[in-house]
Motif scaffolding. Structure first.
Motif, PDB file in Angstrom:
ATOM      1  N   VAL A  60     -21.177 -74.216  -3.434  1.00  0.00           N
ATOM      2  CA  VAL A  60     -20.717 -75.354  -4.380  1.00  0.00           C
ATOM      3  C   VAL A  60     -21.870 -76.176  -4.722  1.00  0.00           C
ATOM      4  O   VAL A  60     -22.555 -76.781  -3.869  1.00  0.00           O
ATOM      5  CB  VAL A  60     -19.756 -76.370  -3.396  1.00  0.00           C
ATOM      6  N   ILE A  61     -22.160 -76.284  -5.926  1.00  0.00           N
ATOM      7  CA  ILE A  61     -23.206 -77.006  -6.544  1.00  0.00           C
ATOM      8  C   ILE A  61     -22.818 -78.144  -7.111  1.00  0.00           C
ATOM      9  O   ILE A  61     -22.047 -78.012  -8.084  1.00  0.00           O
ATOM     10  CB  ILE A  61     -24.233 -76.280  -7.464  1.00  0.00           C
ATOM     11  N   VAL A  62     -23.215 -79.386  -6.673  1.00  0.00           N
ATOM     12  CA  VAL A  62     -22.454 -80.780  -7.380  1.00  0.00           C
ATOM     13  C   VAL A  62     -23.682 -81.414  -8.160  1.00  0.00           C
ATOM     14  O   VAL A  62     -24.817 -81.741  -7.580  1.00  0.00           O
ATOM     15  CB  VAL A  62     -21.856 -81.459  -6.388  1.00  0.00           C
ATOM     16  N   ILE A  63     -23.243 -81.765  -9.506  1.00  0.00           N
ATOM     17  CA  ILE A  63     -24.121 -82.366 -10.078  1.00  0.00           C
ATOM     18  C   ILE A  63     -23.562 -83.842 -10.349  1.00  0.00           C
ATOM     19  O   ILE A  63     -22.468 -84.010 -10.790  1.00  0.00           O
ATOM     20  CB  ILE A  63     -24.371 -81.734 -11.502  1.00  0.00           C
ATOM     21  N   LYS A  64     -24.244 -84.701  -9.778  1.00  0.00           N
ATOM     22  CA  LYS A  64     -23.865 -86.143 -10.091  1.00  0.00           C
ATOM     23  C   LYS A  64     -23.701 -86.644 -11.553  1.00  0.00           C
ATOM     24  O   LYS A  64     -24.574 -86.617 -12.164  1.00  0.00           O
ATOM     25  CB  LYS A  64     -24.584 -87.213  -9.199  1.00  0.00           C
ATOM     26  N   ARG A  65     -22.495 -87.057 -11.891  1.00  0.00           N
ATOM     27  CA  ARG A  65     -22.438 -87.631 -13.185  1.00  0.00           C
ATOM     28  C   ARG A  65     -22.233 -89.132 -12.986  1.00  0.00           C
ATOM     29  O   ARG A  65     -21.360 -89.661 -12.221  1.00  0.00           O
ATOM     30  CB  ARG A  65     -21.061 -87.388 -13.834  1.00  0.00           C
ATOM     31  N   GLY A  66     -23.214 -89.880 -13.849  1.00  0.00           N
ATOM     32  CA  GLY A  66     -22.897 -91.196 -13.920  1.00  0.00           C
ATOM     33  C   GLY A  66     -21.739 -91.856 -14.570  1.00  0.00           C
ATOM     34  O   GLY A  66     -20.827 -91.360 -14.779  1.00  0.00           O
ATOM     35  N   LYS A  67     -21.913 -93.212 -14.654  1.00  0.00           N
ATOM     36  CA  LYS A  67     -20.619 -93.984 -15.419  1.00  0.00           C
ATOM     37  C   LYS A  67     -20.878 -93.683 -17.007  1.00  0.00           C
ATOM     38  O   LYS A  67     -21.816 -93.133 -17.610  1.00  0.00           O
ATOM     39  CB  LYS A  67     -21.260 -95.493 -15.461  1.00  0.00           C
ATOM     40  N   THR A  68     -19.500 -93.680 -17.593  1.00  0.00           N
ATOM     41  CA  THR A  68     -19.371 -93.184 -18.740  1.00  0.00           C
ATOM     42  C   THR A  68     -20.096 -94.075 -19.934  1.00  0.00           C
ATOM     43  O   THR A  68     -20.991 -93.731 -20.605  1.00  0.00           O
ATOM     44  CB  THR A  68     -17.872 -93.050 -19.031  1.00  0.00           C
ATOM     45  N   TRP A  69     -19.626 -95.536 -19.857  1.00  0.00           N
ATOM     46  CA  TRP A  69     -19.916 -96.262 -20.952  1.00  0.00           C
ATOM     47  C   TRP A  69     -21.389 -97.165 -20.562  1.00  0.00           C
ATOM     48  O   TRP A  69     -21.257 -97.910 -19.854  1.00  0.00           O
ATOM     49  CB  TRP A  69     -18.774 -97.403 -21.277  1.00  0.00           C
ATOM     50  N   THR A  70     -22.494 -96.685 -20.837  1.00  0.00           N
ATOM     51  CA  THR A  70     -23.508 -96.883 -20.609  1.00  0.00           C
ATOM     52  C   THR A  70     -24.505 -96.876 -21.946  1.00  0.00           C
ATOM     53  O   THR A  70     -24.265 -96.409 -22.790  1.00  0.00           O
ATOM     54  CB  THR A  70     -24.513 -96.286 -19.644  1.00  0.00           C
ATOM     55  N   ILE A  71     -25.423 -98.034 -22.070  1.00  0.00           N
ATOM     56  CA  ILE A  71     -26.257 -98.217 -23.362  1.00  0.00           C
ATOM     57  C   ILE A  71     -26.883 -97.017 -23.675  1.00  0.00           C
ATOM     58  O   ILE A  71     -27.126 -96.371 -24.715  1.00  0.00           O
ATOM     59  CB  ILE A  71     -27.335 -99.403 -23.362  1.00  0.00           C
ATOM     60  N   LYS A  72     -27.520 -96.366 -22.297  1.00  0.00           N
ATOM     61  CA  LYS A  72     -28.304 -94.906 -22.517  1.00  0.00           C
ATOM     62  C   LYS A  72     -27.274 -94.010 -23.159  1.00  0.00           C
ATOM     63  O   LYS A  72     -27.824 -93.318 -24.177  1.00  0.00           O
ATOM     64  CB  LYS A  72     -28.745 -94.365 -21.250  1.00  0.00           C
ATOM     65  N   ASN A  73     -26.088 -93.752 -22.785  1.00  0.00           N
ATOM     66  CA  ASN A  73     -25.224 -92.799 -23.395  1.00  0.00           C
ATOM     67  C   ASN A  73     -24.739 -92.867 -24.740  1.00  0.00           C
ATOM     68  O   ASN A  73     -24.780 -92.158 -25.429  1.00  0.00           O
ATOM     69  CB  ASN A  73     -23.972 -92.838 -22.460  1.00  0.00           C
ATOM     70  N   VAL A  74     -24.509 -94.064 -24.927  1.00  0.00           N
ATOM     71  CA  VAL A  74     -24.492 -94.585 -26.459  1.00  0.00           C
ATOM     72  C   VAL A  74     -25.536 -94.132 -27.352  1.00  0.00           C
ATOM     73  O   VAL A  74     -25.363 -93.621 -28.483  1.00  0.00           O
ATOM     74  CB  VAL A  74     -24.004 -96.272 -26.215  1.00  0.00           C
ATOM     75  N   LEU A  75     -26.685 -94.659 -26.955  1.00  0.00           N
ATOM     76  CA  LEU A  75     -27.895 -94.435 -27.757  1.00  0.00           C
ATOM     77  C   LEU A  75     -28.292 -93.009 -27.635  1.00  0.00           C
ATOM     78  O   LEU A  75     -28.887 -92.409 -28.767  1.00  0.00           O
ATOM     79  CB  LEU A  75     -29.320 -94.956 -27.076  1.00  0.00           C
ATOM     80  N   ARG A  76     -28.144 -92.389 -26.695  1.00  0.00           N
ATOM     81  CA  ARG A  76     -28.237 -90.982 -26.750  1.00  0.00           C
ATOM     82  C   ARG A  76     -27.346 -90.158 -27.698  1.00  0.00           C
ATOM     83  O   ARG A  76     -27.821 -89.275 -28.613  1.00  0.00           O
ATOM     84  CB  ARG A  76     -27.994 -90.126 -25.233  1.00  0.00           C
ATOM     85  N   THR A  77     -26.013 -90.658 -27.841  1.00  0.00           N
ATOM     86  CA  THR A  77     -25.043 -90.040 -28.711  1.00  0.00           C
ATOM     87  C   THR A  77     -25.615 -90.329 -30.197  1.00  0.00           C
ATOM     88  O   THR A  77     -25.424 -89.457 -30.887  1.00  0.00           O
ATOM     89  CB  THR A  77     -23.807 -90.610 -28.564  1.00  0.00           C
ATOM     90  N   GLY A  78     -25.813 -91.404 -30.315  1.00  0.00           N
ATOM     91  CA  GLY A  78     -26.530 -91.891 -31.728  1.00  0.00           C
ATOM     92  C   GLY A  78     -27.787 -91.288 -32.281  1.00  0.00           C
ATOM     93  O   GLY A  78     -27.718 -90.805 -33.420  1.00  0.00           O
ATOM     94  N   PHE A  79     -28.460 -90.794 -31.239  1.00  0.00           N
ATOM     95  CA  PHE A  79     -29.874 -90.002 -31.957  1.00  0.00           C
ATOM     96  C   PHE A  79     -29.589 -88.539 -31.492  1.00  0.00           C
ATOM     97  O   PHE A  79     -30.602 -87.879 -31.554  1.00  0.00           O
ATOM     98  CB  PHE A  79     -30.759 -90.644 -31.161  1.00  0.00           C
ATOM     99  N   SER A  80     -28.484 -88.205 -31.035  1.00  0.00           N
ATOM    100  CA  SER A  80     -28.345 -86.556 -30.687  1.00  0.00           C
ATOM    101  C   SER A  80     -27.324 -85.824 -31.800  1.00  0.00           C
ATOM    102  O   SER A  80     -26.455 -86.579 -32.189  1.00  0.00           O
ATOM    103  CB  SER A  80     -27.913 -86.764 -29.167  1.00  0.00           C
ATOM    104  N   PRO A  81     -27.415 -84.514 -31.719  1.00  0.00           N
ATOM    105  CA  PRO A  81     -26.440 -84.018 -32.595  1.00  0.00           C
ATOM    106  C   PRO A  81     -25.126 -83.856 -31.751  1.00  0.00           C
ATOM    107  O   PRO A  81     -24.091 -83.268 -32.314  1.00  0.00           O
ATOM    108  CB  PRO A  81     -27.078 -82.524 -32.935  1.00  0.00           C
ATOM    109  N   TYR A  82     -25.237 -83.992 -30.556  1.00  0.00           N
ATOM    110  CA  TYR A  82     -23.929 -83.768 -29.591  1.00  0.00           C
ATOM    111  C   TYR A  82     -23.024 -85.131 -29.482  1.00  0.00           C
ATOM    112  O   TYR A  82     -23.519 -86.069 -29.925  1.00  0.00           O
ATOM    113  CB  TYR A  82     -24.670 -83.547 -28.373  1.00  0.00           C
TER     114      TYR A  82
END
Length: 400
Positions: A60-82
């Motif tokens: 079992v390999i566990v990758i920790k996922r952070g909080k959903t609504w962060t400024i980093k995630n919003v900015l990453r989405t805005g400047f990413s094709p994903y």
């Protein structure tokens, strides 16, 4: 067979539909195959929950996922094709972890749950099976059209365009696409004609199997869900504000229980003298079962599309008639008036609910037929065997 399974959650405890599906299938598949689980954990997951999965998985390999609504995630989405749904799973070193495991693991097959996990998977010659438990762009497309925050809709619409692009990209790239309903399979094949799409349905929950075959007619109406998802908070609000008042007027003894995990602030505000908001912990399986067995009717006014709703299978297994929408009835093969009751509008749903609660013979017919449907078509053993046959077909085709 050595299988690398990639999931966007830790399957245990199985408190959501996707977790339940993965948990049951891993338990069954691990009897014949060596499963390595790579999963994203949430902040509430514990070491004991991870260790529980090690009972069935070789690794079992566990990758920790952070909080959903962060400024980093919003900015990453805005400047990413994903889309945002991909951005929230971004984690330092995730690609390196997967690349290293694939190079060293000598795997026969990669099983990925949901297309939004695939951007983190490195290119490989190992055959890949993609299971779309639902078509996420359909769900978020619905939210983009109906969200009460009008300012938010344009941003959602842009994100849905991204989502659709990447879904279709990965449907074409993988060796096989699997859905949980014939409706979702037909939608994918309409978008990409000629694409082979297999259907491996969901099954009834582990704690809801082998329940007593007992009719428990009463006037307590139940809705169950995890209120992180739009389809659940939307259904709860419609039920409490548009459906239940009509029922209450015709049947004064009726009560409503809105139960499940993580009720939002707006869901909690639906509480009233005859409306109970019952918050259940992720691990409170007994509370879930008890809610089904002590209620008399399950109403699901669901308008967000996709997949099959395990909550409805659970109600059927508990021999409780279900009243829902055409979208809510997708994926079961249930027949209106025989094993389920279907209404288009909140008023239609309320009238169907009143009718079945007043008519004991209709109530018993729906309850018994629904239980037969679940017992014959939605048990996990044959579902696991079907998935296993697809595994073998893909691996042998690749080798030849």
């Amino acid at each position: 067979m050595k299988v690398l399974m990639l999931t966007p959650y830790l399957p245990y405890p199985p408190s959501e539909g996707g977790q339940l599906r993965s948990y049951k299938l891993i338990k069954l598949l691990s009897k014949h195959h060596a499963i390595t689980l790579v999963c994203f954990s949430r902040q509430h997951n514990t070491p004991d929950q991870v260790n529980h999965m090690r009972k069935f998985c070789r690794k079992v390999i566990v990758i920790k996922r952070g909080k959903t609504w962060t400024i980093k995630n919003v900015l990453r989405t805005g400047f990413s094709p994903y889309p945002f749904l991909v951005s929230i799973y971004n984690s330092s070193g995730i690609k390196d972890v997967l690349k290293s495991e694939i190079l060293q693991g000598n795997y026969d097959l990669i099983h990925a749950e949901m297309s939004y996990t695939l951007p983190y998977l490195p290119k490989t010659q190992i055959p890949i099976i993609l299971v779309e438990q639902t078509i996420m762009s359909r769900i978020f497309g619905h939210q983009a059209r109906t969200d009460k925050r009008l300012w938010f809709r344009p941003f959602m619409a842009i994100d849905v365009i991204k989502m659709r692009f990447w879904e279709q990209h990965f449907w074409r790239r993988v060796d096989r696409v699997v859905t949980v309903s014939t409706e979702d399979a037909a939608i994918i094949q309409k978008i990409i004609p000629g694409l082979q799409v297999d259907v491996v349905p969901n099954g009834v929950g582990e704690d809801m199997s082998n329940l007593p075959r007992k009719i428990h007619h009463n006037f307590t109406i139940l809705y169950m869900g995890n209120y992180k998802w739009i389809q659940n908070w939307e259904a709860a609000e419609l039920l409490a504000t548009s459906v239940f008042p009509i029922i209450k007027k015709a049947l004064p003894q009726a009560k409503l229980v809105i139960a499940g995990q993580s009720p939002t602030h707006d869901v909690k505000l639906l509480s009233g003298s005859d409306v109970e908001i019952r918050e259940l912990a992720d691990s409170d399986f007994a509370g879930v079962v008890n809610s089904y067995l002590k209620s008399g009717l399950f109403i699901a006014p669901m308008y967000a599309p996709g997949g099959t709703r395990l909550k409805i299978l659970a109600a059927m297994a508990a021999m409780m008639p279900v009243v829902t929408t055409p979208i809510g009835s997708e994926g079961y093969g249930a027949i209106d008036g025989e094993s389920i009751l279907i209404g288009n509008s909140p008023t239609d749903i309320a009238q169907k609910a009143i009718a079945v609660l007043k008519d004991g013979k209709l109530y018993e017919k729906i309850a018994k037929n629904a239980r037969i449907l679940v017992d014959t078509r939605f048990s996990w053993e044959p579902i696991s065997e079907k998935l296993e046959s697809i595994y073998k077909e893909i691996v042998y085709a690749k080798k030849s």
